[in-house]
Design an enzyme around this catalytic site. Structure first.
Site, PDB file in Angstrom:
ATOM      1  N   GLU A   1      -0.340  -9.436  -0.597  1.00 13.47           N
ATOM      2  CA  GLU A   1      -1.765  -9.723  -0.368  1.00 13.47           C
ATOM      3  C   GLU A   1      -2.543  -9.722  -1.687  1.00 13.47           C
ATOM      4  O   GLU A   1      -3.437 -10.546  -1.888  1.00 13.47           O
ATOM      5  CB  GLU A   1      -2.339  -8.698   0.613  1.00 13.47           C
ATOM      6  CG  GLU A   1      -1.753  -8.874   2.016  1.00 13.47           C
ATOM      7  CD  GLU A   1      -2.032  -7.695   2.936  1.00 13.47           C
ATOM      8  OE1 GLU A   1      -1.721  -6.545   2.554  1.00 13.47           O
ATOM      9  OE2 GLU A   1      -2.562  -7.920   4.036  1.00 13.47           O
TER      10      GLU A   1
ATOM     11  N   GLU B   1       4.741  -4.976   7.239  1.00 16.59           N
ATOM     12  CA  GLU B   1       3.977  -3.892   7.884  1.00 16.59           C
ATOM     13  C   GLU B   1       4.385  -3.665   9.332  1.00 16.59           C
ATOM     14  O   GLU B   1       4.257  -2.563   9.863  1.00 16.59           O
ATOM     15  CB  GLU B   1       2.468  -4.197   7.816  1.00 16.59           C
ATOM     16  CG  GLU B   1       1.860  -4.114   6.430  1.00 16.59           C
ATOM     17  CD  GLU B   1       1.887  -5.422   5.654  1.00 16.59           C
ATOM     18  OE1 GLU B   1       2.661  -6.334   6.026  1.00 16.59           O
ATOM     19  OE2 GLU B   1       1.129  -5.536   4.680  1.00 16.59           O
TER      20      GLU B   1
ATOM     21  N   GLY C   1       0.798  -5.084   0.892  1.00 17.11           N
ATOM     22  CA  GLY C   1      -0.377  -5.205   0.029  1.00 17.11           C
ATOM     23  C   GLY C   1      -0.064  -5.870  -1.305  1.00 17.11           C
ATOM     24  O   GLY C   1      -0.940  -6.472  -1.929  1.00 17.11           O
TER      25      GLY C   1
ATOM     26  N   ALA D   1       0.862  -1.180   0.000  1.00 20.65           N
ATOM     27  CA  ALA D   1       0.000   0.000   0.000  1.00 20.65           C
ATOM     28  C   ALA D   1       0.905   1.238   0.000  1.00 20.65           C
ATOM     29  O   ALA D   1       2.071   1.167   0.396  1.00 20.65           O
ATOM     30  CB  ALA D   1      -0.896  -0.015   1.233  1.00 20.65           C
TER      31      ALA D   1
HETATM   32  N1  CAA Z   1       4.584   3.196  -0.728  1.00 14.04           N
HETATM   33  C1  CAA Z   1       4.988   4.345  -1.291  1.00 14.04           C
HETATM   34  N2  CAA Z   1       6.157   4.498  -1.947  1.00 14.04           N
HETATM   35  C2  CAA Z   1       6.969   3.434  -2.016  1.00 14.04           C
HETATM   36  C3  CAA Z   1       6.614   2.188  -1.443  1.00 14.04           C
HETATM   37  C4  CAA Z   1       5.348   2.089  -0.778  1.00 14.04           C
HETATM   38  N3  CAA Z   1       4.906   0.940  -0.233  1.00 14.04           N
HETATM   39  N4  CAA Z   1       7.632   1.312  -1.657  1.00 14.04           N
HETATM   40  C5  CAA Z   1       8.562   1.979  -2.356  1.00 14.04           C
HETATM   41  N5  CAA Z   1       8.163   3.257  -2.574  1.00 14.04           N
HETATM   42  C6  CAA Z   1       8.903   4.317  -3.285  1.00 14.04           C
HETATM   43  C7  CAA Z   1      10.062   4.848  -2.452  1.00 14.04           C
HETATM   44  O1  CAA Z   1       9.607   5.816  -1.520  1.00 14.04           O
HETATM   45  C8  CAA Z   1      10.950   5.426  -3.525  1.00 14.04           C
HETATM   46  O2  CAA Z   1      10.444   6.660  -3.923  1.00 14.04           O
HETATM   47  P1  CAA Z   1      11.467   7.920  -4.177  1.00 14.04           P
HETATM   48  O3  CAA Z   1      12.361   7.483  -5.315  1.00 14.04           O
HETATM   49  O4  CAA Z   1      10.557   9.053  -4.540  1.00 14.04           O
HETATM   50  O5  CAA Z   1      12.226   8.105  -2.900  1.00 14.04           O
HETATM   51  C9  CAA Z   1      10.754   4.449  -4.698  1.00 14.04           C
HETATM   52  O6  CAA Z   1       9.518   3.782  -4.443  1.00 14.04           O
HETATM   53  C10 CAA Z   1      11.861   3.423  -4.789  1.00 14.04           C
HETATM   54  O7  CAA Z   1      11.958   2.778  -3.527  1.00 14.04           O
HETATM   55  P2  CAA Z   1      13.361   2.601  -2.749  1.00 14.04           P
HETATM   56  O8  CAA Z   1      14.282   3.742  -3.040  1.00 14.04           O
HETATM   57  O9  CAA Z   1      13.043   2.344  -1.312  1.00 14.04           O
HETATM   58  O10 CAA Z   1      13.910   1.284  -3.478  1.00 14.04           O
HETATM   59  P3  CAA Z   1      14.877   0.176  -2.862  1.00 14.04           P
HETATM   60  O11 CAA Z   1      15.257  -0.692  -4.007  1.00 14.04           O
HETATM   61  O12 CAA Z   1      15.973   0.791  -2.064  1.00 14.04           O
HETATM   62  O13 CAA Z   1      13.957  -0.650  -1.827  1.00 14.04           O
HETATM   63  C11 CAA Z   1      11.941  -1.823  -1.107  1.00 14.04           C
HETATM   64  C12 CAA Z   1      12.856  -1.406  -2.302  1.00 14.04           C
HETATM   65  C13 CAA Z   1      12.691  -2.810  -0.204  1.00 14.04           C
HETATM   66  C14 CAA Z   1      10.715  -2.467  -1.709  1.00 14.04           C
HETATM   67  C15 CAA Z   1      11.580  -0.558  -0.289  1.00 14.04           C
HETATM   68  O14 CAA Z   1      11.087   0.438  -1.188  1.00 14.04           O
HETATM   69  C16 CAA Z   1      10.535  -0.796   0.758  1.00 14.04           C
HETATM   70  O15 CAA Z   1      10.832  -1.332   1.808  1.00 14.04           O
HETATM   71  N6  CAA Z   1       9.258  -0.369   0.490  1.00 14.04           N
HETATM   72  C17 CAA Z   1       8.168  -0.457   1.450  1.00 14.04           C
HETATM   73  C18 CAA Z   1       7.649  -1.867   1.591  1.00 14.04           C
HETATM   74  C19 CAA Z   1       6.551  -1.932   2.631  1.00 14.04           C
HETATM   75  O16 CAA Z   1       6.746  -1.612   3.799  1.00 14.04           O
HETATM   76  N7  CAA Z   1       5.340  -2.359   2.217  1.00 14.04           N
HETATM   77  C20 CAA Z   1       4.173  -2.473   3.095  1.00 14.04           C
HETATM   78  C21 CAA Z   1       3.314  -1.251   2.930  1.00 14.04           C
HETATM   79  S1  CAA Z   1       1.974  -1.209   4.107  1.00 14.04           S
HETATM   80  C22 CAA Z   1       0.768  -2.213   3.442  1.00 14.04           C
HETATM   81  O17 CAA Z   1       0.935  -2.788   2.383  1.00 14.04           O
HETATM   82  C23 CAA Z   1      -0.518  -2.311   4.245  1.00 14.04           C
HETATM   83  C24 CAA Z   1      -1.464  -3.366   3.800  1.00 14.04           C
HETATM   84  O18 CAA Z   1      -1.363  -4.511   4.219  1.00 14.04           O
HETATM   85  C25 CAA Z   1      -2.586  -3.060   2.915  1.00 14.04           C
END
Ligand code: CAA
Length: 262
Positions: free
Chosen positions: A116, A136, A113, A69
Protein backbone atom coordinates in the site's frame (compact mmCIF):
# COMPACT_ATOMS: atom_id res chain seq x y z
CA UNK A 1 17.75 14.77 9.29
CA UNK A 2 18.31 12.06 11.92
CA UNK A 3 15.70 9.36 12.51
CA UNK A 4 15.50 6.06 14.42
CA UNK A 5 13.69 4.06 11.75
CA UNK A 6 14.86 5.73 8.53
CA UNK A 7 18.07 6.62 6.75
CA UNK A 8 18.00 9.79 4.67
CA UNK A 9 20.46 11.04 2.06
CA UNK A 10 20.54 13.57 -0.77
CA UNK A 11 21.92 12.13 -4.03
CA UNK A 12 22.16 12.87 -7.72
CA UNK A 13 23.95 14.69 -10.50
CA UNK A 14 21.07 16.90 -11.67
CA UNK A 15 20.65 20.58 -10.70
CA UNK A 16 18.00 19.52 -8.17
CA UNK A 17 18.83 16.70 -5.76
CA UNK A 18 16.98 13.48 -5.00
CA UNK A 19 15.98 12.83 -1.41
CA UNK A 20 16.42 9.13 -0.64
CA UNK A 21 14.49 7.71 2.31
CA UNK A 22 15.48 4.16 3.28
CA UNK A 23 13.08 2.34 5.61
CA UNK A 24 15.38 0.91 8.26
CA UNK A 25 13.92 -1.65 10.67
CA UNK A 26 15.84 -4.61 9.22
CA UNK A 27 15.09 -7.03 12.09
CA UNK A 28 11.33 -6.65 11.44
CA UNK A 29 11.61 -6.54 7.61
CA UNK A 30 10.76 -2.82 7.80
CA UNK A 31 7.38 -3.45 9.42
CA UNK A 32 5.59 -0.11 9.45
CA UNK A 33 4.85 0.89 13.04
CA UNK A 34 3.45 4.29 14.01
CA UNK A 35 6.91 5.60 14.98
CA UNK A 36 8.30 4.78 11.53
CA UNK A 37 5.28 6.28 9.78
CA UNK A 38 5.53 9.48 11.88
CA UNK A 39 9.19 9.81 10.86
CA UNK A 40 8.40 9.07 7.22
CA UNK A 41 5.78 11.84 7.23
CA UNK A 42 8.28 14.30 8.74
CA UNK A 43 11.03 13.39 6.22
CA UNK A 44 8.67 13.69 3.26
CA UNK A 45 7.30 17.07 4.30
CA UNK A 46 10.81 18.43 5.00
CA UNK A 47 12.04 17.56 1.50
CA UNK A 48 8.82 18.67 -0.13
CA UNK A 49 9.52 22.11 1.35
CA UNK A 50 13.24 22.12 0.41
CA UNK A 51 13.92 24.13 -2.77
CA UNK A 52 17.07 22.11 -3.55
CA UNK A 53 15.12 18.83 -3.82
CA UNK A 54 13.28 17.87 -7.01
CA UNK A 55 12.27 14.28 -6.38
CA UNK A 56 11.98 11.82 -3.47
CA UNK A 57 12.67 8.07 -3.45
CA UNK A 58 11.38 5.65 -0.81
CA UNK A 59 13.17 2.33 -0.62
CA UNK A 60 13.82 -0.56 1.76
CA UNK A 61 16.38 -3.35 1.97
CA UNK A 62 17.31 -6.08 -0.50
CA UNK A 63 15.01 -8.50 1.35
CA UNK A 64 12.06 -6.24 2.05
CA UNK A 65 10.69 -2.92 0.96
CA UNK A 66 8.30 -3.41 3.88
CA UNK A 67 6.50 -6.54 5.14
CA UNK A 68 3.43 -4.56 6.16
CA UNK A 69 2.06 -2.88 9.23
CA UNK A 70 3.70 -4.07 12.46
CA UNK A 71 1.68 -7.15 13.42
CA UNK A 72 3.25 -7.47 16.89
CA UNK A 73 2.38 -3.86 17.71
CA UNK A 74 -1.26 -4.18 16.65
CA UNK A 75 -2.01 -7.76 17.76
CA UNK A 76 -3.55 -6.72 21.11
CA UNK A 77 -5.43 -3.63 19.90
CA UNK A 78 -9.21 -3.52 20.15
CA UNK A 79 -11.61 -1.54 17.97
CA UNK A 80 -11.73 1.46 20.29
CA UNK A 81 -7.92 1.65 20.42
CA UNK A 82 -7.46 1.76 16.67
CA UNK A 83 -10.54 3.90 15.96
CA UNK A 84 -10.02 6.54 18.66
CA UNK A 85 -6.24 6.63 18.34
CA UNK A 86 -6.34 6.31 14.55
CA UNK A 87 -3.59 3.73 15.03
CA UNK A 88 -1.88 1.79 12.24
CA UNK A 89 -3.22 3.99 9.44
CA UNK A 90 -2.45 7.34 11.11
CA UNK A 91 -0.21 9.53 9.00
CA UNK A 92 -0.45 7.46 5.83
CA UNK A 93 -2.20 10.24 3.96
CA UNK A 94 0.84 12.51 4.53
CA UNK A 95 2.32 10.98 1.40
CA UNK A 96 -0.65 12.29 -0.58
CA UNK A 97 0.20 15.84 0.52
CA UNK A 98 3.65 15.70 -1.09
CA UNK A 99 3.63 17.77 -4.29
CA UNK A 100 7.00 16.64 -5.68
CA UNK A 101 7.34 13.31 -7.50
CA UNK A 102 7.83 10.32 -5.17
CA UNK A 103 9.24 7.04 -6.56
CA UNK A 104 9.02 3.71 -4.73
CA UNK A 105 12.16 1.61 -5.34
CA UNK A 106 11.02 -1.89 -4.35
CA UNK A 107 13.22 -4.95 -3.80
CA UNK A 108 12.01 -8.06 -1.98
CA UNK A 109 8.73 -8.13 -0.07
CA UNK A 110 6.17 -5.34 -0.43
CA UNK A 111 3.34 -6.90 1.54
CA UNK A 112 0.22 -5.50 3.17
CA UNK A 113 0.99 -1.95 4.21
CA UNK A 114 4.28 -2.26 2.30
CA UNK A 115 2.42 -2.79 -0.96
CA UNK A 116 0.00 0.00 0.00
CA UNK A 117 2.89 2.37 0.76
CA UNK A 118 4.46 1.61 -2.63
CA UNK A 119 1.11 2.24 -4.35
CA UNK A 120 0.78 5.59 -2.55
CA UNK A 121 3.97 6.70 -4.31
CA UNK A 122 3.67 8.22 -7.80
CA UNK A 123 5.18 5.19 -9.48
CA UNK A 124 7.02 2.02 -8.60
CA UNK A 125 10.32 0.79 -10.04
CA UNK A 126 10.81 -2.84 -9.02
CA UNK A 127 13.86 -5.04 -8.69
CA UNK A 128 13.41 -8.45 -10.30
CA UNK A 129 13.33 -9.81 -6.71
CA UNK A 130 10.21 -7.82 -5.79
CA UNK A 131 7.10 -9.58 -4.47
CA UNK A 132 3.83 -7.72 -3.98
CA UNK A 133 0.91 -8.95 -1.92
CA UNK A 134 -2.00 -8.09 0.36
CA UNK A 135 -1.91 -11.01 2.83
CA UNK A 136 -4.07 -9.37 5.55
CA UNK A 137 -6.83 -11.94 5.01
CA UNK A 138 -4.54 -14.52 6.67
CA UNK A 139 -4.51 -12.34 9.81
CA UNK A 140 -8.29 -12.17 10.06
CA UNK A 141 -8.48 -8.61 8.70
CA UNK A 142 -8.33 -6.83 5.33
CA UNK A 143 -5.99 -4.20 3.84
CA UNK A 144 -6.38 -0.95 5.77
CA UNK A 145 -4.28 1.63 3.93
CA UNK A 146 -5.92 1.70 0.50
CA UNK A 147 -5.06 -1.77 -0.81
CA UNK A 148 -8.61 -2.76 -1.76
CA UNK A 149 -8.97 0.53 -3.66
CA UNK A 150 -5.59 1.18 -5.30
CA UNK A 151 -4.76 -2.41 -6.27
CA UNK A 152 -7.86 -2.85 -8.52
CA UNK A 153 -7.13 0.51 -10.14
CA UNK A 154 -3.57 -0.64 -10.82
CA UNK A 155 -4.00 -4.27 -11.91
CA UNK A 156 -7.76 -4.63 -12.51
CA UNK A 157 -10.47 -6.30 -10.43
CA UNK A 158 -9.63 -9.94 -11.27
CA UNK A 159 -6.01 -9.88 -10.12
CA UNK A 160 -6.81 -7.62 -7.16
CA UNK A 161 -9.60 -9.92 -5.93
CA UNK A 162 -7.32 -12.93 -6.37
CA UNK A 163 -4.57 -11.30 -4.32
CA UNK A 164 -6.79 -9.83 -1.58
CA UNK A 165 -8.92 -12.98 -1.11
CA UNK A 166 -6.15 -15.59 -1.32
CA UNK A 167 -3.05 -13.62 -0.19
CA UNK A 168 -1.27 -14.73 -3.36
CA UNK A 169 1.91 -12.76 -4.05
CA UNK A 170 2.66 -11.23 -7.45
CA UNK A 171 6.27 -11.31 -8.67
CA UNK A 172 7.95 -8.40 -10.43
CA UNK A 173 7.27 -9.68 -13.96
CA UNK A 174 3.55 -10.13 -13.28
CA UNK A 175 3.42 -6.74 -11.56
CA UNK A 176 4.91 -5.09 -14.65
CA UNK A 177 2.51 -6.96 -16.99
CA UNK A 178 -0.41 -5.94 -14.77
CA UNK A 179 0.64 -2.26 -14.69
CA UNK A 180 1.45 -2.09 -10.97
CA UNK A 181 5.09 -1.14 -11.64
CA UNK A 182 6.53 1.04 -14.38
CA UNK A 183 9.84 -0.83 -14.87
CA UNK A 184 11.64 -3.92 -13.62
CA UNK A 185 15.43 -3.80 -13.26
CA UNK A 186 18.06 -6.27 -11.99
CA UNK A 187 18.12 -6.23 -8.18
CA UNK A 188 21.82 -5.32 -8.06
CA UNK A 189 21.18 -2.24 -10.22
CA UNK A 190 17.99 -1.00 -8.52
CA UNK A 191 19.46 2.07 -6.79
CA UNK A 192 21.52 3.16 -9.81
CA UNK A 193 18.59 2.71 -12.20
CA UNK A 194 16.22 4.62 -9.91
CA UNK A 195 18.75 7.43 -9.47
CA UNK A 196 19.10 7.70 -13.26
CA UNK A 197 15.32 8.10 -13.53
CA UNK A 198 15.30 10.58 -10.64
CA UNK A 199 18.09 12.60 -12.29
CA UNK A 200 15.96 12.96 -15.43
CA UNK A 201 13.03 14.18 -13.31
CA UNK A 202 15.34 16.53 -11.37
CA UNK A 203 16.52 18.11 -14.66
CA UNK A 204 13.03 19.45 -15.40
CA UNK A 205 11.32 22.63 -14.29
CA UNK A 206 9.87 22.16 -10.80
CA UNK A 207 6.60 24.04 -11.53
CA UNK A 208 6.04 21.75 -14.54
CA UNK A 209 6.72 18.66 -12.43
CA UNK A 210 4.22 19.74 -9.78
CA UNK A 211 1.59 20.55 -12.41
CA UNK A 212 2.16 17.27 -14.29
CA UNK A 213 1.80 15.24 -11.09
CA UNK A 214 -1.37 17.08 -10.12
CA UNK A 215 -2.88 16.51 -13.56
CA UNK A 216 -2.09 12.78 -13.69
CA UNK A 217 -3.61 12.40 -10.23
CA UNK A 218 -6.79 14.04 -11.54
CA UNK A 219 -7.01 11.26 -14.14
CA UNK A 220 -6.71 8.71 -11.37
CA UNK A 221 -9.29 10.20 -9.03
CA UNK A 222 -11.79 12.29 -11.05
CA UNK A 223 -13.88 12.21 -14.22
CA UNK A 224 -12.36 12.49 -17.72
CA UNK A 225 -14.11 15.80 -18.50
CA UNK A 226 -12.93 17.42 -15.26
CA UNK A 227 -9.44 16.07 -15.74
CA UNK A 228 -9.12 17.36 -19.30
CA UNK A 229 -10.33 20.82 -18.24
CA UNK A 230 -7.97 20.85 -15.25
CA UNK A 231 -5.07 19.86 -17.51
CA UNK A 232 -5.93 22.62 -20.00
CA UNK A 233 -5.95 25.27 -17.25
CA UNK A 234 -2.62 24.04 -15.88
CA UNK A 235 -1.10 23.90 -19.38
CA UNK A 236 -2.16 27.49 -20.02
CA UNK A 237 -0.96 28.59 -16.58
CA UNK A 238 2.56 27.29 -17.25
CA UNK A 239 2.89 29.90 -20.02
CA UNK A 240 3.22 32.41 -17.17
CA UNK A 241 6.50 30.82 -16.03
CA UNK A 242 10.02 31.85 -16.98
CA UNK A 243 10.79 28.14 -17.42
CA UNK A 244 8.31 27.89 -20.32
CA UNK A 245 10.15 30.71 -22.09
CA UNK A 246 13.51 29.08 -21.36
CA UNK A 247 12.41 25.54 -22.30
CA UNK A 248 10.98 26.53 -25.67
CA UNK A 249 13.76 29.02 -26.48
CA UNK A 250 16.36 26.35 -25.70
CA UNK A 251 14.65 23.94 -28.11
CA UNK A 252 14.66 26.58 -30.84
CA UNK A 253 18.35 27.34 -30.18
CA UNK A 254 19.22 23.60 -30.07
CA UNK A 255 20.66 23.74 -26.54
CA UNK A 256 19.81 22.31 -23.12
CA UNK A 257 17.40 24.43 -21.08
CA UNK A 258 18.66 26.04 -17.87
CA UNK A 259 15.54 26.09 -15.73
CA UNK A 260 15.40 28.35 -12.69
CA UNK A 261 12.16 26.86 -11.35
CA UNK A 262 10.23 30.13 -11.57
N1 CAA B 1 5.13 -7.06 11.46
C1 CAA B 1 6.00 -7.31 12.45
N2 CAA B 1 7.09 -8.10 12.32
C2 CAA B 1 7.30 -8.67 11.12
C3 CAA B 1 6.42 -8.45 10.03
C4 CAA B 1 5.29 -7.59 10.23
N3 CAA B 1 4.43 -7.29 9.24
N4 CAA B 1 6.88 -9.17 8.97
C5 CAA B 1 8.00 -9.78 9.38
N5 CAA B 1 8.25 -9.48 10.68
C6 CAA B 1 9.37 -9.96 11.50
C7 CAA B 1 9.19 -11.42 11.90
O1 CAA B 1 8.33 -11.53 13.03
C8 CAA B 1 10.61 -11.82 12.20
O2 CAA B 1 10.98 -11.35 13.45
P1 CAA B 1 11.84 -12.30 14.47
O3 CAA B 1 13.15 -12.56 13.76
O4 CAA B 1 11.99 -11.46 15.70
O5 CAA B 1 11.03 -13.55 14.65
C9 CAA B 1 11.42 -11.03 11.15
O6 CAA B 1 10.57 -9.95 10.75
C10 CAA B 1 11.77 -11.86 9.94
O7 CAA B 1 10.57 -12.41 9.42
P2 CAA B 1 10.41 -13.98 9.08
O8 CAA B 1 11.24 -14.82 10.00
O9 CAA B 1 8.94 -14.28 9.04
O10 CAA B 1 11.06 -14.01 7.62
P3 CAA B 1 10.71 -15.01 6.43
O11 CAA B 1 11.74 -14.75 5.39
O12 CAA B 1 10.54 -16.40 6.92
O13 CAA B 1 9.26 -14.53 5.89
C11 CAA B 1 7.59 -12.89 5.19
C12 CAA B 1 9.11 -13.25 5.30
C13 CAA B 1 6.92 -13.84 4.18
C14 CAA B 1 7.53 -11.46 4.71
C15 CAA B 1 6.93 -13.07 6.57
O14 CAA B 1 7.71 -12.36 7.54
C16 CAA B 1 5.53 -12.55 6.64
O15 CAA B 1 4.61 -13.21 6.18
N6 CAA B 1 5.32 -11.34 7.26
C17 CAA B 1 4.00 -10.77 7.47
C18 CAA B 1 3.42 -10.20 6.20
C19 CAA B 1 2.03 -9.65 6.45
O16 CAA B 1 1.12 -10.37 6.85
N7 CAA B 1 1.84 -8.34 6.20
C20 CAA B 1 0.56 -7.66 6.39
C21 CAA B 1 0.56 -6.96 7.72
S1 CAA B 1 -1.03 -6.27 8.13
C22 CAA B 1 -1.09 -4.79 7.30
O17 CAA B 1 -0.18 -4.41 6.59
C23 CAA B 1 -2.35 -3.97 7.52
C24 CAA B 1 -2.52 -2.80 6.61
O18 CAA B 1 -3.05 -2.94 5.51
C25 CAA B 1 -2.13 -1.46 7.01
Amino acid sequence: MAFENLLTELRGEAPLKTGWITLNRPKALNALNDALMDELGAALLAWDADDTVGCIVITGSEKAFAAGADIGAMASYGFTDVYRGDYITRNWETLKKVRKPVIAAVAGYALGGGCELAMLCDFIIAADSAKFGQPEIKLGVIPGAGGTQRLPRAVGKAKAMDMVLTARMMDAAEAERGGLVSRVVPAAALQAEVQAVADIICSQSLPSLLAAKECVNRAYEGTLADGVMFERRMFHALFATADQKEGMQAFVEKRKPAFNHR
